[in-house]
Design an enzyme around this catalytic site. Structure first.
Site, mmCIF file in Angstrom:
data_model
loop_
_atom_site.group_PDB
_atom_site.id
_atom_site.type_symbol
_atom_site.label_atom_id
_atom_site.label_comp_id
_atom_site.label_asym_id
_atom_site.label_seq_id
_atom_site.Cartn_x
_atom_site.Cartn_y
_atom_site.Cartn_z
ATOM 1 N N HIS A 183 -5.435 -1.683 8.080
ATOM 2 C CA HIS A 183 -4.828 -2.419 9.185
ATOM 3 C C HIS A 183 -4.472 -3.825 8.729
ATOM 4 O O HIS A 183 -5.199 -4.422 7.943
ATOM 5 C CB HIS A 183 -5.776 -2.490 10.387
ATOM 6 C CG HIS A 183 -5.069 -2.853 11.652
ATOM 7 N ND1 HIS A 183 -4.827 -4.150 12.001
ATOM 8 C CD2 HIS A 183 -4.514 -2.078 12.612
ATOM 9 C CE1 HIS A 183 -4.154 -4.166 13.147
ATOM 10 N NE2 HIS A 183 -3.958 -2.926 13.538
ATOM 11 N N ASP B 124 -5.440 5.052 14.972
ATOM 12 C CA ASP B 124 -4.583 6.239 14.909
ATOM 13 C C ASP B 124 -5.270 7.431 14.269
ATOM 14 O O ASP B 124 -4.925 8.573 14.546
ATOM 15 C CB ASP B 124 -3.294 5.918 14.134
ATOM 16 C CG ASP B 124 -2.411 4.977 14.921
ATOM 17 O OD1 ASP B 124 -2.100 5.311 16.065
ATOM 18 O OD2 ASP B 124 -2.067 3.909 14.406
HETATM 19 N N1 CMC Z 1 -4.081 4.438 1.723
HETATM 20 C C1 CMC Z 1 -4.195 4.005 0.446
HETATM 21 N N2 CMC Z 1 -4.040 2.727 0.056
HETATM 22 C C2 CMC Z 1 -3.721 1.826 1.002
HETATM 23 C C3 CMC Z 1 -3.594 2.187 2.363
HETATM 24 C C4 CMC Z 1 -3.785 3.534 2.711
HETATM 25 N N3 CMC Z 1 -3.657 3.943 3.981
HETATM 26 N N4 CMC Z 1 -3.298 1.092 3.093
HETATM 27 C C5 CMC Z 1 -3.241 0.066 2.225
HETATM 28 N N5 CMC Z 1 -3.508 0.509 0.957
HETATM 29 C C6 CMC Z 1 -3.597 -0.334 -0.254
HETATM 30 C C7 CMC Z 1 -2.231 -0.748 -0.753
HETATM 31 O O1 CMC Z 1 -1.735 0.196 -1.686
HETATM 32 C C8 CMC Z 1 -2.535 -2.076 -1.365
HETATM 33 O O2 CMC Z 1 -3.177 -1.835 -2.602
HETATM 34 P P1 CMC Z 1 -2.933 -2.866 -3.869
HETATM 35 O O3 CMC Z 1 -3.467 -4.186 -3.405
HETATM 36 O O4 CMC Z 1 -3.690 -2.251 -4.988
HETATM 37 O O5 CMC Z 1 -1.438 -2.878 -4.088
HETATM 38 C C9 CMC Z 1 -3.587 -2.682 -0.433
HETATM 39 O O6 CMC Z 1 -4.256 -1.530 0.119
HETATM 40 C C10 CMC Z 1 -3.036 -3.548 0.683
HETATM 41 O O7 CMC Z 1 -2.031 -2.822 1.392
HETATM 42 P P2 CMC Z 1 -0.795 -3.488 2.161
HETATM 43 O O8 CMC Z 1 0.243 -2.444 2.352
HETATM 44 O O9 CMC Z 1 -0.417 -4.750 1.456
HETATM 45 O O10 CMC Z 1 -1.462 -3.871 3.554
HETATM 46 P P3 CMC Z 1 -0.685 -4.232 4.896
HETATM 47 O O11 CMC Z 1 -1.585 -5.116 5.680
HETATM 48 O O12 CMC Z 1 0.695 -4.718 4.606
HETATM 49 O O13 CMC Z 1 -0.504 -2.810 5.605
HETATM 50 C C11 CMC Z 1 -0.832 -0.884 6.956
HETATM 51 C C12 CMC Z 1 -1.235 -2.349 6.685
HETATM 52 C C13 CMC Z 1 -1.506 -0.412 8.231
HETATM 53 C C14 CMC Z 1 0.683 -0.783 7.130
HETATM 54 C C15 CMC Z 1 -1.269 -0.014 5.757
HETATM 55 O O14 CMC Z 1 -2.662 -0.090 5.592
HETATM 56 C C16 CMC Z 1 -0.819 1.456 5.874
HETATM 57 O O15 CMC Z 1 0.292 1.788 5.458
HETATM 58 N N6 CMC Z 1 -1.693 2.354 6.436
HETATM 59 C C17 CMC Z 1 -1.337 3.736 6.665
HETATM 60 C C18 CMC Z 1 -0.512 3.876 7.930
HETATM 61 C C19 CMC Z 1 -1.330 3.645 9.192
HETATM 62 O O16 CMC Z 1 -2.407 4.183 9.361
HETATM 63 N N7 CMC Z 1 -0.776 2.841 10.129
HETATM 64 C C20 CMC Z 1 -1.407 2.554 11.414
HETATM 65 C C21 CMC Z 1 -1.734 1.116 11.582
HETATM 66 S S1 CMC Z 1 -2.835 0.775 12.948
HETATM 67 C C22 CMC Z 1 -1.981 1.064 14.417
HETATM 68 C C23 CMC Z 1 -0.642 0.439 14.559
HETATM 69 O O17 CMC Z 1 -0.468 -0.766 14.323
HETATM 70 O O18 CMC Z 1 0.279 1.157 14.960
#
Ligand code: CMC
Length: 389
Positions: free
Chosen positions: A269, A326
């Protein structure tokens, strides 16, 4: 080009002042107008919460009764809007239909709209909260070729929605209180979440003084994506892809591989870096549902195994990746036999009072400005044409 701070994804920019929702991502705290989400989700209903978001206070008994009545009165949609549903192919995604239908709704309520009248704003607010579940249910029924079910005015808000999804004309249907409560809790937990992507979309459109339903329609578009409201549908699709407990390790390895774009859906998140308080509430509810409805499925086992591994794995711990709302809402909606195409739509029903509360707040602010960010331009500064023609 460096005049403006580059803030991709707006991770350090506050776009407004707000008194609606407070989040402390480090402590895993979420409050609507000062009330803890755990209190609202366990002791209050979704309608209490919607009223709180819109009217700044929890309703007393009479206010609650009136609010429910106001919504019931407005829960039908104009009959001619039914033609709209016929225009879409059978396999149209309900989110696409919903966003089109909400935008179309603005054509029915345009002529007399005085954006600056608080009474009219309140009416617009009630109308959209009341009609979205009906539109959502209709879009599902049309997509399945099932007879549409009109709202039942004798039922509560959430009970009525479940009825419109599951019911048949002139046929009594038993809805278990635990099922209604589970869906109501999901609505409550989704009701607002400060300046997330879809709320920001709503505010950006509303900042141009566009019709409020055009703003809500934009919010629905933003919510559709799998990084936001589409995540719970993706959770179930991914669990189905993984298929069995034996395959879990392979997919965890893919999620950890820096050269593989695969991500575990329902994990991580932007704001909650310790735990998502909404996920904690839903985790308990999911356990209760599994017991009460005697659910025994491979999908639940796969989910449980993923949770177990990820919570103890260095990759996920280091990056503070925990199951988010989710992950569990997908599992609960699956247990309620709601088709996965409807998951994001359910998120919309829950989030609508939040969007509307944010719209009302924006309108109340005298210093409201049109949302208009700047950029760092990377293209050429001046070019001479190659051929002078
Ligand atoms: N599985 C594997 N690795 C992950 C995941 C995941 N679900 N989420 C983040 N990472 C890793 C990412 O690869 C990165 O690694 P590194 O630093 O080595 O490059 C690190 O964690 C940070 O990720 P980020 O993408 O920079 O983080 P963010 O804050 O921009 O993204 C997020 C947040 C929710 C978009 C992301 O965690 C994600 O894509 N999760 C899966 C989709 C999901 O469950 N979304 C629902 C969000 S909650 C409800 C809502 O808001 O709708």
């Amino acid at each position: 080009t460096g005049m403006f701070t580059l803030d991709r994804g707006f991770t350090s920019t506050a776009s407004c002042r707000s008194r609606i929702t407070y989040i402390d991502g480090d402590l895993g705290k979420l409050m609507y107008r000062g009330y803890d989400i755990a209190y609202l989700a366990t002791k209050k209903s979704f309608l209490d919460t919607a009223f709180l978001l819109l009217h700044k206070e929890l309703p007393n008994k009479d206010e609650y009764k009136n609010f429910l009545l106001e919504l019931k009165k407005r829960s039908f949609i104009h009959e001619s809007m039914r033609k709209l549903f016929d225009a879409f192919p059978d396999n149209a995604h309900p989110m696409a239909i919903l966003s089109a239908a909400v935008s179309a709704l603005s054509t029915f309520y345009f002529d007399h709209l005085d954006m600056d009248s608080p009474d009219q704003a309140k009416e617009m607010a009630h109308r959209i909260i009341a009609k979205i579940p009906t539109i959502a249910a209709f879009s599902y029924r049309y997509s399945q070729g099932l007879p549409i079910i009109y709202p039942d005015l004798d039922k509560g808000f959430t009970e009525n929605f479940l009825y419109m999804i599951r019911g048949y004309p002139h046929h009594h249907i038993d809805l278990k209180p635990i099922e209604v409560k589970a869906l109501d809790t999901i609505f409550t937990l989704h009701a607002d979440h400060e300046q997330n992507a879809s709320t920001t979309a709503v505010r950006v459109v509303a900042s141009t003084h566009a019709h409020p339903y055009a703003a809500i329609s934009a919010g629905i578009g933003a919510l559709w994506g799998r990084a936001h409201g589409g995540a719970n549908e993706s959770v179930i699709r991914q669990l189905e892809l993984i298929g069995s407990v034996e395959n879990v390790d392979k997919f965890i390895a893919k999620a950890k591989d820096p050269n593989d774009p695969f991500r575990l859906m329902g994990f991580g998140h932007r704001v909650y870096k310790n735990f998502d308080p909404r996920a904690t509430i839903l985790k308990n509810l999911q356990k209760q549902l599994v017991n009460d409805l005697s659910i025994d499925s491979e999908l639940m086992e796969v989910a449980h195994r993923i949770e177990e591994i990820a919570l103890n794995d260095e990759y996920f711990i280091k990056r503070k990746l925990y199951p988010n709302i989710d992950f569990y809402s997908g599992l609960i909606l699956q247990a309620l036999k709601i088709p996965k195409e409807m998951f994001a739509v359910i998120f919309v029903i829950g989030r609508t009072p939040g969007w509307i509360a944010q719209w009302l707040e924006l309108k109340e602010q005298p210093d409201m400005k049109i949302a208009r960010p700047r950029q760092h331009y990377l293209g050429p500064l001046e070019r001479t044409p190659k051929y002078d023609i």
